[in-house]
Design an enzyme around this catalytic site. Sequence first.
Site, mmCIF file in Angstrom:
data_model
loop_
_atom_site.group_PDB
_atom_site.id
_atom_site.type_symbol
_atom_site.label_atom_id
_atom_site.label_comp_id
_atom_site.label_asym_id
_atom_site.label_seq_id
_atom_site.Cartn_x
_atom_site.Cartn_y
_atom_site.Cartn_z
ATOM 1 N N SER A 172 0.794 -1.227 0.000
ATOM 2 C CA SER A 172 0.000 0.000 0.000
ATOM 3 C C SER A 172 0.820 1.266 0.000
ATOM 4 O O SER A 172 0.292 2.346 -0.256
ATOM 5 C CB SER A 172 -0.954 0.002 1.177
ATOM 6 N N HIS B 113 -5.195 -4.690 1.479
ATOM 7 C CA HIS B 113 -5.548 -3.570 0.589
ATOM 8 C C HIS B 113 -6.231 -4.032 -0.685
ATOM 9 O O HIS B 113 -6.384 -3.256 -1.620
ATOM 10 C CB HIS B 113 -4.313 -2.733 0.262
ATOM 11 N N LYS C 61 -10.600 -1.533 5.705
ATOM 12 C CA LYS C 61 -10.221 -0.717 4.552
ATOM 13 C C LYS C 61 -11.373 -0.700 3.541
ATOM 14 O O LYS C 61 -12.347 -0.013 3.790
ATOM 15 C CB LYS C 61 -8.858 -1.188 4.051
HETATM 16 C C1 LIG Z 1 -3.521 -1.645 7.536
HETATM 17 C C2 LIG Z 1 -2.754 -2.920 7.312
HETATM 18 C C3 LIG Z 1 -2.884 -4.007 8.175
HETATM 19 C C4 LIG Z 1 -3.639 -3.904 9.459
HETATM 20 O O1 LIG Z 1 -5.014 -3.932 9.249
HETATM 21 P P1 LIG Z 1 -5.965 -3.203 10.314
HETATM 22 O O2 LIG Z 1 -7.259 -3.853 10.144
HETATM 23 O O3 LIG Z 1 -5.943 -1.757 9.964
HETATM 24 O O4 LIG Z 1 -5.345 -3.435 11.661
HETATM 25 C C5 LIG Z 1 -2.271 -5.188 7.852
HETATM 26 N N1 LIG Z 1 -1.533 -5.311 6.729
HETATM 27 C C6 LIG Z 1 -1.364 -4.274 5.885
HETATM 28 C C7 LIG Z 1 -0.552 -4.466 4.661
HETATM 29 C C8 LIG Z 1 -1.952 -3.047 6.147
HETATM 30 O O5 LIG Z 1 -1.759 -2.011 5.341
#
Ligand SMILES: *Cc1c(COP(=O)(O)O)cnc(C)c1O
Length: 407
Positions: free
Chosen positions: A191, A219, A250
Site C-alpha cells: 500500500s 488492501h 479498509k
Molecule cells: C492496515 C494494514 C494491516 C492492518 O489492518 P488493520 O485492520 O488496519 O489493523 C495489515 N496489513 C497491511 C498491509 C496493512 O496495510
Amino acid sequence: MTIDYNSHFEACIEGIKQEGRYRYFAAIERIVGNFPKANYYAPDGSVKEITIWCSNDYVGMGQHPKVIAAAKEALDSTGAGAGGTRNISGTTRYHVELEQSVADLHNKEAGLVFSSGYVANEGALSTLGKLLPDCVFISDEMNHASMIHGIKSSKQEKIIYRHNDMEHLEEILKSIDPKRPKIIAFESVYSMDGDIAPIKETCDLADKYNAMTYLDEVHAVGIYGPRGGGVAEERGLMERIDIIEGTFGKAYGCMGGFITGKRAVIDAIRSFASGFIFTTSLPPSVLAASRAAVEHLKTSQIERERMRRNVALFKGLLRDAGMPFMEGESHIVPLVVGEPNCCREVTDILMDDYDIYVQPINYPTVPRGTERLRLTATAAHSEEDIRHMAQVLQELWASHHLLSAVA
Ligand SMILES: *Cc1c(COP(=O)(O)O)cnc(C)c1O
C-alpha cells in the site's frame, strides 16, 4: 542521579520533531452521504469542510446504507458489546456468520475473525511459527509492521527477500534444509508503493520447495476479484494460498481482521493465538456491518468499477502533467516528495489553502528519503474532485520552490 521521567519523554518527542516526523493527527468528522467530504476540526478551534484524499475506505462502504442499517439493527437488537472473550460468552451468531462469510469469500474451509488486521497478522504468524518446530519465515522486505511483529514474536528464524524479487526468494529457499518447515509471508497490494506481488510465481516457488504461503490481502479484499476476494481471486490463485489474511477496516469500511484457510490450520490458530484468545471479541454492530459490506461486494460491481475508473482518470491526469508518482498496478497513487519537512509543508498547504486532506507519510512507515503523499481516488470522489486535485498538485509542484529540486 535520579531519572527525570518527564524530561526523558520530552526529549524523545523533541528528537522526532527535529527530524520532521512528529505525527500530527488531523481530527475529522466524515459526513454520511457526502464522503469523501468531511468536517475538519483545526487545532485553533475552527471547523471547515475538506475533501479526504488519503482514506482507505476505497469504495465508500463506511457510509453505505446497507452497512449502516446492519450496524443499527445489531446494535438495537443485541446491545453495544459482545460481553466477553470469544471463549467465555463473547461468541455471538454475528461472529459465526462473519467467519462463514469470509471463508466463502476465499473459497476456504474456515475463517477466523480478529480485533483488527494487525492482530490477525500478529496472531496468525506468531502462532504458525510456534506450532511448526524449527520453521523458517521467508518474508518480503516491504511487509507490513504487523507481519514483522508476528514473525518476531514467534521467535523463529526469519530471512528477508528483496521486495517482489523471485530470484532472491528462490536463492533463499534453495539454501534452507528441505526438511525444515518454511512459510513465505507476503502481501498482494503493497500500500505504500502501490505495486502488486507476483503471486503465481511465489506460489510456484512455494510448491517447488514445499513452503506454506501466507498472503496479506488487506488492501485488496473488497476491490479486486469478481467477488472482492482480492488479487489472488482476480488471478485465479486463491486455492494455492494456504492462509489469506484481510481486514474489514479498509475497502469494507468497518473494522476487524480475518484469516481464511484449511480447517486444521485455522482451528490451530484459534486454539493457540494469544491475541485472539485473551481479548474481548468485537461488538455485534461492527460484525454485522462488516458482513453486510463483504456480502454486498461479493455481487455488486458498481463500486469496484467506479473506483477503477476514478483511479485511471487520476493517474492519467498526473501522467499527462509529468507528475513523479510511482506507477504501480494498484489503485494507490504514491507521490514521492523525498524529505519529511517538505512533505509536511505540502500537506499543510493542501489543507490550509485548498481544503484537501492528505496525511504525509514519513519514516518508519516508509524508508527515509522516500517520504511521500499516498493518494487514494476512491469510488466516492467525483470527476470534479479528481480534476481539481490533479490541477492543484500540478500547480504546487510547479510553483513551490522546495519541490522544484525533487520533481
Ligand atoms: C492496515 C494494514 C494491516 C492492518 O489492518 P488493520 O485492520 O488496519 O489493523 C495489515 N496489513 C497491511 C498491509 C496493512 O496495510
